[in-house]
Design a protein around this motif. Structure first.
Motif, mmCIF file in Angstrom:
data_model
loop_
_atom_site.group_PDB
_atom_site.id
_atom_site.type_symbol
_atom_site.label_atom_id
_atom_site.label_comp_id
_atom_site.label_asym_id
_atom_site.label_seq_id
_atom_site.Cartn_x
_atom_site.Cartn_y
_atom_site.Cartn_z
ATOM 1 N N GLU A 305 48.429 -78.956 21.654
ATOM 2 C CA GLU A 305 48.830 -79.542 22.938
ATOM 3 C C GLU A 305 48.668 -81.060 22.948
ATOM 4 O OE1 GLU A 305 46.743 -77.414 25.984
ATOM 5 O OE2 GLU A 305 48.330 -75.910 26.182
ATOM 6 N N GLU A 306 47.634 -81.539 22.252
ATOM 7 C CA GLU A 306 47.464 -82.988 22.112
ATOM 8 C C GLU A 306 47.188 -83.282 20.643
ATOM 9 O OE1 GLU A 306 44.554 -84.510 24.789
ATOM 10 O OE2 GLU A 306 45.394 -83.488 26.524
ATOM 11 N N PRO A 307 48.209 -83.128 19.809
ATOM 12 C CA PRO A 307 47.956 -83.186 18.358
ATOM 13 C C PRO A 307 47.568 -84.576 17.881
ATOM 14 C CG PRO A 307 50.312 -83.020 18.797
ATOM 15 C CD PRO A 307 49.623 -82.886 20.119
ATOM 16 N N ASP A 308 46.432 -84.639 17.218
ATOM 17 C CA ASP A 308 46.021 -85.850 16.513
ATOM 18 C C ASP A 308 46.438 -85.669 15.053
ATOM 19 O OD1 ASP A 308 43.588 -86.891 14.587
ATOM 20 O OD2 ASP A 308 44.081 -88.312 16.185
ATOM 21 N N PRO A 309 47.282 -86.555 14.512
ATOM 22 C CA PRO A 309 47.836 -86.342 13.164
ATOM 23 C C PRO A 309 46.777 -86.045 12.104
ATOM 24 C CG PRO A 309 48.917 -88.200 14.217
ATOM 25 C CD PRO A 309 47.786 -87.796 15.121
ATOM 26 N N VAL A 310 45.660 -86.780 12.133
ATOM 27 C CA VAL A 310 44.625 -86.584 11.116
ATOM 28 C C VAL A 310 43.945 -85.232 11.306
ATOM 29 C CG1 VAL A 310 42.454 -87.462 10.169
ATOM 30 C CG2 VAL A 310 44.250 -89.068 10.915
ATOM 31 N N GLU A 311 43.593 -84.933 12.558
ATOM 32 C CA GLU A 311 42.921 -83.659 12.839
ATOM 33 C C GLU A 311 43.851 -82.480 12.542
ATOM 34 O OE1 GLU A 311 40.960 -81.199 16.573
ATOM 35 O OE2 GLU A 311 41.477 -83.321 16.832
ATOM 36 N N LEU A 312 45.135 -82.621 12.906
ATOM 37 C CA LEU A 312 46.094 -81.540 12.697
ATOM 38 C C LEU A 312 46.229 -81.206 11.215
ATOM 39 C CD1 LEU A 312 48.282 -79.580 13.641
ATOM 40 C CD2 LEU A 312 49.914 -81.478 13.603
ATOM 41 N N GLU A 313 46.217 -82.216 10.375
ATOM 42 C CA GLU A 313 46.380 -81.985 8.937
ATOM 43 C C GLU A 313 45.299 -81.053 8.410
ATOM 44 O OE1 GLU A 313 48.673 -81.951 5.880
ATOM 45 O OE2 GLU A 313 49.172 -83.231 7.604
ATOM 46 N N GLY A 314 44.073 -81.230 8.901
ATOM 47 C CA GLY A 314 42.972 -80.390 8.444
ATOM 48 C C GLY A 314 42.944 -79.014 9.082
ATOM 49 N N LYS A 315 43.749 -78.827 10.142
ATOM 50 C CA LYS A 315 43.711 -77.560 10.883
ATOM 51 C C LYS A 315 44.920 -76.670 10.607
ATOM 52 C CE LYS A 315 41.319 -76.752 14.080
ATOM 53 N NZ LYS A 315 40.129 -75.900 14.188
ATOM 54 N N LYS A 316 45.844 -77.135 9.793
ATOM 55 C CA LYS A 316 47.095 -76.386 9.628
ATOM 56 C C LYS A 316 46.872 -74.981 9.076
ATOM 57 C CE LYS A 316 50.270 -80.280 9.289
ATOM 58 N NZ LYS A 316 51.113 -81.126 8.423
ATOM 59 N N GLU A 317 45.932 -74.856 8.139
ATOM 60 C CA GLU A 317 45.715 -73.542 7.528
ATOM 61 C C GLU A 317 45.162 -72.556 8.546
ATOM 62 O OE1 GLU A 317 43.498 -71.542 3.655
ATOM 63 O OE2 GLU A 317 43.534 -73.717 3.875
ATOM 64 N N PRO A 375 55.385 -77.135 5.309
ATOM 65 C CA PRO A 375 55.273 -75.679 5.486
ATOM 66 C C PRO A 375 54.745 -75.277 6.856
ATOM 67 C CG PRO A 375 54.386 -76.337 3.353
ATOM 68 C CD PRO A 375 54.665 -77.609 4.109
ATOM 69 N N PHE A 376 53.956 -76.146 7.482
ATOM 70 C CA PHE A 376 53.418 -75.806 8.800
ATOM 71 C C PHE A 376 54.515 -75.777 9.857
ATOM 72 C CE2 PHE A 376 51.300 -76.984 12.839
ATOM 73 C CZ PHE A 376 50.495 -75.860 12.965
ATOM 74 N N VAL A 377 55.517 -76.637 9.710
ATOM 75 C CA VAL A 377 56.657 -76.585 10.630
ATOM 76 C C VAL A 377 57.366 -75.244 10.475
ATOM 77 C CG1 VAL A 377 58.871 -77.649 11.259
ATOM 78 C CG2 VAL A 377 56.941 -79.095 10.586
ATOM 79 N N PHE A 378 57.528 -74.803 9.237
ATOM 80 C CA PHE A 378 58.159 -73.504 8.985
ATOM 81 C C PHE A 378 57.358 -72.381 9.648
ATOM 82 C CE2 PHE A 378 59.008 -69.617 6.751
ATOM 83 C CZ PHE A 378 60.360 -69.660 6.475
ATOM 84 N N ALA A 379 56.038 -72.410 9.461
ATOM 85 C CA ALA A 379 55.188 -71.371 10.058
ATOM 86 C C ALA A 379 55.308 -71.375 11.578
ATOM 87 C CB ALA A 379 53.734 -71.589 9.634
#
Length: 709
Positions: A305-317, A375-379
């Motif tokens: 909802e409030e994506p932080d690019p750095v935080e999001l990268e570590g949370k994708k899995e 790949p996260f966009v695909f998921a």
């Protein structure tokens, strides 16, 4: 020797002298003495790549092989001296990837296994370490995993881990590596041994009350096979129950993010392998499932909802794991037979999931062009496709606004062949077909099928060029299906996609006939349908798809009657012949169980698929009646097929009460069209007492048509 032991520069000079002795030795004693010094250097870690190659050039594989099979060691040496020296040299050679994959190393795998299975004394631990080094190197080669599985290393590693002896942690690490690249082969060959390891791991997981519990969350998913469902085995089911109870303990506690994430990923791994079958029925199981999906939705909202690019990268899995849990939540909310959730829980979860999917849509609207390969966009697109396939009323406005992106994304991946699916997110309880690596469309088709039935989303899809994209995709999927084996098999994703595509095009044909006339896409589609139906009917096990293709083809032909492809061409004649076979063979006469009379019934070949094709058959009959006056080739084709005679004979044999109104109307529509379009057809109907049967079955339109001059 002392210089080498101290690691001084003189040690390297000594090593070179030893290599010379190895090359020029006149007897085994000289060679053995030099070898002792060489292995001393190897064990001390003093050998660089160049020196390692010099050692190999000096002795090759021949001497280590001799050492491994030599019997009595020199006086005063331990019994395993020769074998230990041979293994040390092989471990040294295996640090070179080229040598690790050599057949002379691969054929030593049984020896490595034997060492792992032998009792380990304090003076043989270095041998075990060398074996693990060799096996790790072999695993990293192209041929290695297959050779390790074939030569029994999985079983040896399982026993080494379960024994708890020296290096057992390395045995587990190697098992994880093997399962990552050869899961199906491992489980196919060594199921009992792997189940024994899973039994220990799941027991440890249930009992642990410290950080070990969370560490095992990372290990356990590797031992939950997709290829060999554990729910079909009593020992496997017990393991799953222990994992369920351990997860319930974790998720029912107050957790930090670092503790919660591995638990969610473990739960997702279980769902990918077993669906929801590992969650027990009853109050505890339903509460656990609701909690699991709830936690997944919260995680998705917090992250997106409030994506932080750095935080999001570590949370994708972990968010991708949450998508798997949400997809299970959708399926369980829709499940009517033996549901795990009660109605109140279903309503609550659907509302919670709606909020989470709102966050997914919000994230996708922020995606930049350069991130489309992620790949996260695909998921994210995939899980949204699962929601769109089932939930058609909520988030309608937001989904309509996202449609241009979805079409653009699917087109880009399909056309460019993107590798954007490396994040794990497997099917839930379905059989994998040959999906394209770039196949985002496959997951969007069911949602598009719903949306093309509604005016606004259909207009958006058309404006974005979706029909042309879907036609190309249909052709591609048809080529895939044509290359598949013809033996009976579970429905593949390819065939499911083709069926759904037919549904989308049927929606467009019914709701937007002007578009069909004007857009050349539909003429191209007609060409494909003309050629594909005869081939489909010639192959068994494709009746549902054949029903879709036949009905869509007839519906299109009504609108495109003037196109060149339909004007007395061979493909058109074969297509119409195939549609007549499909429609005419659906019903037969059989004895009514309640009386001695015959009743009309669905033909045995159609019975199993009838629930799926019934509506298509009736629509096809209606479309055929519309096509008869448009295509002069149809009445003669009906006569050649002797369908009129067979239909009238059927009506003469069965009880009129066994035909419902809808079936009578379907038969009447075709009979009237044939009688009006063709004098020979009219004559056949009259010759077979058509007027009497029309009166008996209440076919007023047919009776009137036959009465006209």
């Amino acid at each position: 020797f002392p210089a080498m032991a101290s690691g001084s520069g003189d040690g390297h000079a000594t090593l070179k002298r030893c290599l010379g002795v190895l090359r020029d030795a006149r007897n085994d004693s000289e060679q053995f003495a030099a070898l002792l010094l060489v292995t001393k250097a190897v064990r001390a870690g003093e050998v660089d790549a160049k020196t390692r190659r010099q050692i190999f050039d000096a002795i090759g594989f021949t001497f280590p092989t001799r050492l491994l099979i030599s019997g009595q060691p020199p006086p005063g040496c331990p019994p395993h001296t020769f074998r230990a020296l041979g293994l040390t040299l092989l471990a040294c050679f295996c640090t070179d990837p080229q040598l690790a994959g050599h057949s002379q190393v691969l054929n030593k795998i049984p020896t490595f296994n034997e060492v792992l299975l032998s009792p380990c004394s304090p003076d043989s631990t270095s041998m075990v370490d060398d074996v693990y080094q060799c096996l790790s190197a072999v695993l990293a080669t192209a041929r290695g995993p297959r050779e390790l599985v074939a030569k029994g290393t999985v079983s040896a590693l399982c026993q080494a881990y379960l024994s708890g002896g020296h290096g057992s942690d390395r045995a587990l690490t190697l098992l994880l590596g093997l399962l990552a690249v050869a899961e199906a082969r491992c489980w196919q060959r060594d199921t009992p041994q792997l189940l024994a390891v899973l039994s220990k791991l799941s027991g440890d997981f249930l009992r642990a009350e410290d950080m070990t519990k969370f560490e095992l969350c990372e290990v356990l998913p590797h031992f939950i096979p997709v290829s060999a469902p554990l729910t079909q085995d009593s020992q496997g089911s017990e393991c799953l129950h222990r994992v369920y109870k351990g997860l319930a303990d974790i998720l029912g506690s107050k957790l930090s993010q670092s503790q919660r994430d591995p638990a969610l990923k473990l739960a997702a791994g279980l769902v990918q392998a077993c669906g929801a079958e590992w969650i027990p029925a009853g109050s505890a199981g339903s509460k656990f499932l609701a909690l699991l999906v709830n936690l997944a939705c919260v995680e998705v909202r917090l992250t997106l909802e409030e994506p932080d690019p750095v935080e999001l990268e570590g949370k994708k899995e972990v968010v991708t794991a949450c998508y798997v849990l949400m997809e299970m939540g959708i399926q369980e909310c829709l499940r009517e037979e033996n549901p795990l959730l009660d109605e109140v829980q279903k309503v609550q979860l659907m509302r919670i999931m709606e909020e989470a999917f709102g966050a997914v849509i919000f994230y996708l609207r922020q995606v930049k062009q350069e991130d489309l390969q992620d790949p996260f966009v695909f998921a994210s697109v995939r899980v949204l496709g699962a929601w769109m396939a089932e939930e058609t009323s909520s988030l309608k406005q937001e989904i309509c606004e996202l449609l241009p992106f979805l079409v653009h994304y699917a087109r880009k991946l399909f056309k460019e062949g993107s590798p954007a699916v490396s994040l794990p997110q497997a099917e839930l309880g379905s059989t994998e077909g040959p999906a394209l690596p770039q196949d985002a469309l496959r997951f969007l088709l069911p949602g598009f099928c719903h949306l093309t039935a509604e005016d606004r989303p259909r207009a958006i899809l058309v404006s974005q060029g979706a029909p042309a994209l879907l036609c190309e995709y249909f052709l591609h999927q048809w080529e895939l299906l044509s290359s598949e084996p013809t033996a009976p098999a579970p429905l593949t994703s390819t065939e499911m996609s083709l069926q759904t595509l037919c549904g989308i095009f049927l929606n467009l044909v019914v709701t937007a006939p002007d578009l069909v006339r004007q857009d050349k896409t539909f003429s191209s589609l007609m060409d494909v349908l003309l050629k594909s139906l005869p081939l489909l009917l010639a192959r068994e096990h494709h009746l549902v798809l054949a029903a879709n293709v036949a009905t869509l083809g007839l519906m299109l032909a009504r609108i495109l009657a003037g196109s060149a492809a339909l004007q007395e061409t061979q493909s058109a004649k074969e297509f119409f012949g195939a549609t007549l076979r499909f429609l005419s063979q659906a019903h037969t006469a059989r004895t009514d169980p309640g009386s001695d009379s015959l009743a009309v019934a669905v033909s045995p070949a159609y019975t199993s698929a009838w629930d799926d094709i019934q509506e298509l058959w009736f629509l096809g009959m209606q479309a055929l009646a519309d096509c008869i006056p448009l295509f002069p080739c149809l009445p003669p084709a009906v006569l050649r097929a002797r369908w009129l005679e067979e239909l009238l004979e059927l009506l003469s044999r069965v009880s009129p009460a066994s035909l419902d109104f809808e079936l009578i109307a379907a038969f009447q529509g075709v009979l009237v069209a044939l009688a009006r379009a063709s004098e020979p057809c009219r004559d056949v109907i009259l010759a077979h007492h058509g007027t009497e049967w029309a009166n008996l079955y209440g076919m007023a339109a047919l009776e009137q048509c036959l009465a006209e001059q």
